[in-house]
Design a protein around this motif. Structure first.
Motif, PDB file in Angstrom:
ATOM      1  N   UNK A   1       0.833  -1.201   0.000  1.00 56.92           N
ATOM      2  CA  UNK A   1       0.000   0.000   0.000  1.00 56.92           C
ATOM      3  C   UNK A   1       0.869   1.254   0.000  1.00 56.92           C
ATOM      4  N   UNK A   2       1.982   1.205   0.734  1.00 59.91           N
ATOM      5  CA  UNK A   2       2.885   2.353   0.784  1.00 59.91           C
ATOM      6  C   UNK A   2       3.531   2.628  -0.586  1.00 59.91           C
ATOM      7  N   UNK A   3       3.723   1.571  -1.402  1.00 63.00           N
ATOM      8  CA  UNK A   3       4.381   1.741  -2.699  1.00 63.00           C
ATOM      9  C   UNK A   3       3.460   2.180  -3.824  1.00 63.00           C
ATOM     10  N   UNK A   4       2.154   2.232  -3.580  1.00 59.25           N
ATOM     11  CA  UNK A   4       1.215   2.615  -4.644  1.00 59.25           C
ATOM     12  C   UNK A   4       1.491   4.023  -5.182  1.00 59.25           C
ATOM     13  N   UNK A   5       1.727   5.031  -4.328  1.00 61.01           N
ATOM     14  CA  UNK A   5       1.993   6.371  -4.883  1.00 61.01           C
ATOM     15  C   UNK A   5       3.237   6.405  -5.764  1.00 61.01           C
ATOM     16  N   UNK A   6       4.277   5.610  -5.402  1.00 64.00           N
ATOM     17  CA  UNK A   6       5.485   5.599  -6.226  1.00 64.00           C
ATOM     18  C   UNK A   6       5.209   5.032  -7.606  1.00 64.00           C
ATOM     19  N   UNK A   7       4.315   4.048  -7.689  1.00 59.87           N
ATOM     20  CA  UNK A   7       4.023   3.430  -8.983  1.00 59.87           C
ATOM     21  C   UNK A   7       3.124   4.312  -9.849  1.00 59.87           C
TER      22      UNK A   7
ATOM     23  N   UNK B   1      -5.589  15.441  -7.900  1.00 55.34           N
ATOM     24  CA  UNK B   1      -6.273  15.083  -6.658  1.00 55.34           C
ATOM     25  C   UNK B   1      -6.260  13.571  -6.430  1.00 55.34           C
ATOM     26  N   UNK B   2      -6.379  12.829  -7.548  1.00 56.27           N
ATOM     27  CA  UNK B   2      -6.256  11.363  -7.424  1.00 56.27           C
ATOM     28  C   UNK B   2      -4.866  11.002  -6.890  1.00 56.27           C
ATOM     29  N   UNK B   3      -3.851  11.682  -7.420  1.00 56.16           N
ATOM     30  CA  UNK B   3      -2.479  11.470  -6.950  1.00 56.16           C
ATOM     31  C   UNK B   3      -2.376  11.786  -5.455  1.00 56.16           C
ATOM     32  N   UNK B   4      -3.007  12.859  -5.029  1.00 63.32           N
ATOM     33  CA  UNK B   4      -2.977  13.226  -3.612  1.00 63.32           C
ATOM     34  C   UNK B   4      -3.667  12.164  -2.751  1.00 63.32           C
ATOM     35  N   UNK B   5      -4.767  11.608  -3.251  1.00 59.52           N
ATOM     36  CA  UNK B   5      -5.457  10.558  -2.508  1.00 59.52           C
ATOM     37  C   UNK B   5      -4.595   9.319  -2.337  1.00 59.52           C
ATOM     38  N   UNK B   6      -3.890   8.954  -3.427  1.00 59.40           N
ATOM     39  CA  UNK B   6      -2.987   7.800  -3.325  1.00 59.40           C
ATOM     40  C   UNK B   6      -1.847   8.081  -2.350  1.00 59.40           C
ATOM     41  N   UNK B   7      -1.384   9.335  -2.319  1.00 57.81           N
ATOM     42  CA  UNK B   7      -0.324   9.687  -1.370  1.00 57.81           C
ATOM     43  C   UNK B   7      -0.802   9.516   0.061  1.00 57.81           C
ATOM     44  N   UNK B   8      -2.064   9.872   0.312  1.00 60.21           N
ATOM     45  CA  UNK B   8      -2.628   9.677   1.647  1.00 60.21           C
ATOM     46  C   UNK B   8      -2.696   8.192   1.984  1.00 60.21           C
ATOM     47  N   UNK B   9      -3.105   7.374   0.994  1.00 61.89           N
ATOM     48  CA  UNK B   9      -3.155   5.929   1.224  1.00 61.89           C
ATOM     49  C   UNK B   9      -1.759   5.382   1.518  1.00 61.89           C
ATOM     50  N   UNK B  10      -0.744   5.882   0.793  1.00 65.13           N
ATOM     51  CA  UNK B  10       0.625   5.458   1.054  1.00 65.13           C
ATOM     52  C   UNK B  10       1.086   5.847   2.446  1.00 65.13           C
TER      53      UNK B  10
ATOM     54  N   UNK C   1      12.933  12.192  -9.859  1.00 69.14           N
ATOM     55  CA  UNK C   1      13.232  13.153  -8.793  1.00 69.14           C
ATOM     56  C   UNK C   1      12.492  12.852  -7.494  1.00 69.14           C
ATOM     57  N   UNK C   2      11.253  12.358  -7.609  1.00 71.04           N
ATOM     58  CA  UNK C   2      10.457  12.124  -6.397  1.00 71.04           C
ATOM     59  C   UNK C   2      10.615  10.719  -5.823  1.00 71.04           C
ATOM     60  N   UNK C   3      10.990   9.758  -6.669  1.00 73.08           N
ATOM     61  CA  UNK C   3      11.019   8.367  -6.203  1.00 73.08           C
ATOM     62  C   UNK C   3      12.380   7.718  -6.374  1.00 73.08           C
ATOM     63  N   UNK C   4      12.854   7.614  -7.624  1.00 74.43           N
ATOM     64  CA  UNK C   4      14.059   6.824  -7.875  1.00 74.43           C
ATOM     65  C   UNK C   4      15.283   7.435  -7.213  1.00 74.43           C
ATOM     66  N   UNK C   5      15.510   8.730  -7.444  1.00 73.36           N
ATOM     67  CA  UNK C   5      16.732   9.352  -6.908  1.00 73.36           C
ATOM     68  C   UNK C   5      16.755   9.328  -5.374  1.00 73.36           C
ATOM     69  N   UNK C   6      15.691   9.788  -4.689  1.00 73.05           N
ATOM     70  CA  UNK C   6      15.719   9.684  -3.222  1.00 73.05           C
ATOM     71  C   UNK C   6      15.800   8.237  -2.732  1.00 73.05           C
TER      72      UNK C   6
END
Length: 572
Positions: free
Chosen positions: A24-30, A57-66, A278-283
């Motif tokens: 569930x935490x990895x869903x926003x990264x995907x 907003x969908x992206x923001x919702x997935x971030x909350x789920x993550x 920038x948001x996922x792979x590099x960090x």
């Protein structure tokens, strides 16, 4: 490592739950880059900003789920990590206690193992379960997202990352060696400091403060150099990973514009790739490398050190059952090292229920060592120590612990009520049993004074004198079912009359009583006396030894004759 993994496997359900929340935490990264690219292509770039905002907003919702998944990982982490830590502490303590080189002196390196290495394993395990797990999930999810969103750019992303990781992998052995050197330097510093602190009186008496300072300072300097070396290695590692994380972005900036111009990629796809990088792979790449080179590396080094202190794999718990309550010692010899003179030499002895043996001799001659041999805490170098026909150190621990009780000179009382302390070794004992034991050893007046069985005791028996603490420790063993009781100067803080009362009480239990004598009056009350003088021990009655042992006769002549008269217990 097998013990570590088996301990974690014992909490398999907790680990699987953590992995489930990790997905569930990895869903926003995907989905993050894909949603941003869609918001551009189908929203802002297509002249429909509302659609673009909705996709975001969908992206923001997935971030909350993550974030919810990450929160659950932290909430459930303790159920996996803490039992593993407790198991490691227990294993280290058993290993140190089974190490013959640390039976006479404090082991400062063992303290370092428990206070630092076990905590390193605990923290590193938590780091792996939280950081490495999340970073691995994030990295894989983001790379899959790049591959499905901007397939033409995947090699520009993967090749630099793979090259950096391969180079980083080649650096790991050197980093592991330097990390281990730092750990060993830390242990040597703890050991040197502990030796000085426990021997401050000797240091002062020998005017050796300068030598002690130089020894500790030398170890501190070596620890500092080892730590600096690790820091340099980590800086090189950070440089390699930084280049591996920056190169894909640079290549993307260089090669993406022509692909967009030729129509092979959309602007949204390029932006999605940038988001993934920038948001996922590099960090995640930086975090994964940092976790691997610090957390995982420290974990592996700490586990290696703990393995060296743990019991050996061939040290199996005893499985034999004694057939009776008799002790048989035949030609028993024991020395503290192969090159040292034995402290017990050629000892043969039979002990049966009802026997009362007093062991006398000069200090340091091996009397307490004999007690350790009888209890199975140590095995003889030569000869046999049999309990009920079985080697005492091979008797099933649960049976041995209930059948044989050793009361040392050092008194161990614990924070809690008197009842809890007295019933520690006999949890099924009733209050009547406890009160009877207190009365038999002569502690009734003490119990009445401090407030009865419900009275609270502080740490280490705070508020009690050394003699009062010994009386409670004696009562604690009296109430047990132990058929063999060994008093290793356990009455040293009692007056002669109180000591006589205690010995008579234990002798009347009709088991085997062995008294490591603090006063020679103990020899007069015993059925037999064992005289230890560095040679072959002499065994006999008091009258027989007076005629046959010059040492025993000298000890009796030197003994203050006023101690022969036992006086009533003093009233408070």
């Amino acid at each position: 490592m097998r013990f570590y993994l088996s301990t974690l496997a014992g909490h398999r359900r907790g680990v699987l739950i953590l992995l489930g929340w990790s997905l569930l935490e990895g869903i926003p990264a995907f989905f993050g880059g894909r949603l941003v690219g869609t918001a551009v292509d189908q929203g802002f770039a297509a002249g429909d900003p509302l659609a673009g905002v909705l996709w975001l907003l969908v992206f923001a919702g997935l971030a909350v789920a993550g974030a919810l998944g990450q929160r659950q990982v932290f909430a459930r982490l303790g159920s996996v990590v803490e039992p593993m830590r407790d198991a490691l502490v227990a294993r280290v303590v058993r290993g140190v206690l089974n190490d013959p080189s640390h039976r006479r002196t404090p082991d400062a390196s063992a303290v370092a193992m428990i206070t630092r290495h076990v905590e390193v394993v605990r923290d590193a395990t938590a780091g792996v379960l939280v950081q490495a797990r999340a970073l691995l999930v994030t990295t894989v999810a983001a790379l899959v997202g790049v591959a499905t969103t901007a397939a033409a750019l995947i090699w520009l992303v993967v090749l630099p990352i793979v090259a950096a990781l391969l180079l980083f992998g080649l650096m790991l052995p050197s980093l592991a060696k330097r990390q281990r050197d730092a750990v060993m330097a830390d242990e040597r510093t703890a050991e040197a400091s502990g030796s000085v602190l426990t021997g401050l009186r000797d240091v002062a008496a020998c005017d050796a403060a300068d030598e002690a300072y130089r020894d500790v300072a030398r170890q501190v300097d070596q620890q500092a150099r080892a730590t600096i070396t690790v820091a340099w290695a980590n800086s090189l590692r950070a440089t390699v990973i930084a280049l591996g994380g920056f190169a894909p972005i640079a290549l993307l900036v260089a090669f993406a514009p022509p692909l967009v111009a030729s129509g092979q990629l959309t602007t949204g796809a390029v932006l999605a790739a940038v988001v993934y990088l920038t948001n996922s792979v590099n960090p995640a790449l930086h975090g994964l490398a940092r976790t691997t080179s610090t957390v995982v590396m420290r974990l592996m080094v700490a586990l290696k050190r703990l393995q060296e202190a743990a019991p050996r794999a061939d040290e199996r718990a005893g499985t034999e059952t004694p057939s009776n309550g008799e002790f048989v010692l035949r030609d028993v010899t024991f020395g503290w090292s192969p090159d040292a003179e034995p402290v017990v030499r050629g000892l043969s002895l039979d002990l049966r229920p009802g026997d009362h043996l007093a062991v006398v001799g000069p200090s340091g001659i091996g009397k307490s060592t004999m007690a350790s041999l009888l209890t199975g805490l140590m095995a003889p170098d030569d000869g046999r120590v049999l309990f009920g026909g079985a080697p005492v150190d091979r008797v099933t621990p649960a049976v041995r612990h209930h059948a044989i009780a050793l009361i040392p000179q050092e008194t161990y009382l614990f924070t809690g009520t008197v009842r809890e302390n007295l019933a520690l070794l006999a949890p099924r004992a009733t209050d009547e049993d406890l009160l009877d034991a207190v009365k038999k050893v002569g502690a009734k007046q003490l119990l009445d004074r401090i407030g009865g069985l419900d009275a609270a005791l502080g740490h280490g028996g705070e508020g009690l004198s050394a003699g009062e603490a010994q009386l409670l420790a004696l009562a604690r063993v009296y109430v047990t079912s132990a058929g063999v009781v060994i008093l290793d100067e356990a009455t040293s803080h009692l007056d002669p009359a109180a000591e006589a009362r205690v010995e008579r009480a234990f002798a009347e239990r009709r088991g085997i009583l062995v008294v490591i004598a603090h006063r020679l009056s103990s020899a007069l009350r015993a059925n037999r006396v064992l005289v230890m003088d560095g040679g072959k021990p002499l065994l006999g009655t008091h009258e027989h030894l007076l005629k046959t042992s010059a040492l025993y006769g000298q000890l009796m002549l030197a003994w203050d004759p006023t101690h022969r008269e036992e006086t009533p217990l003093p009233k408070r």
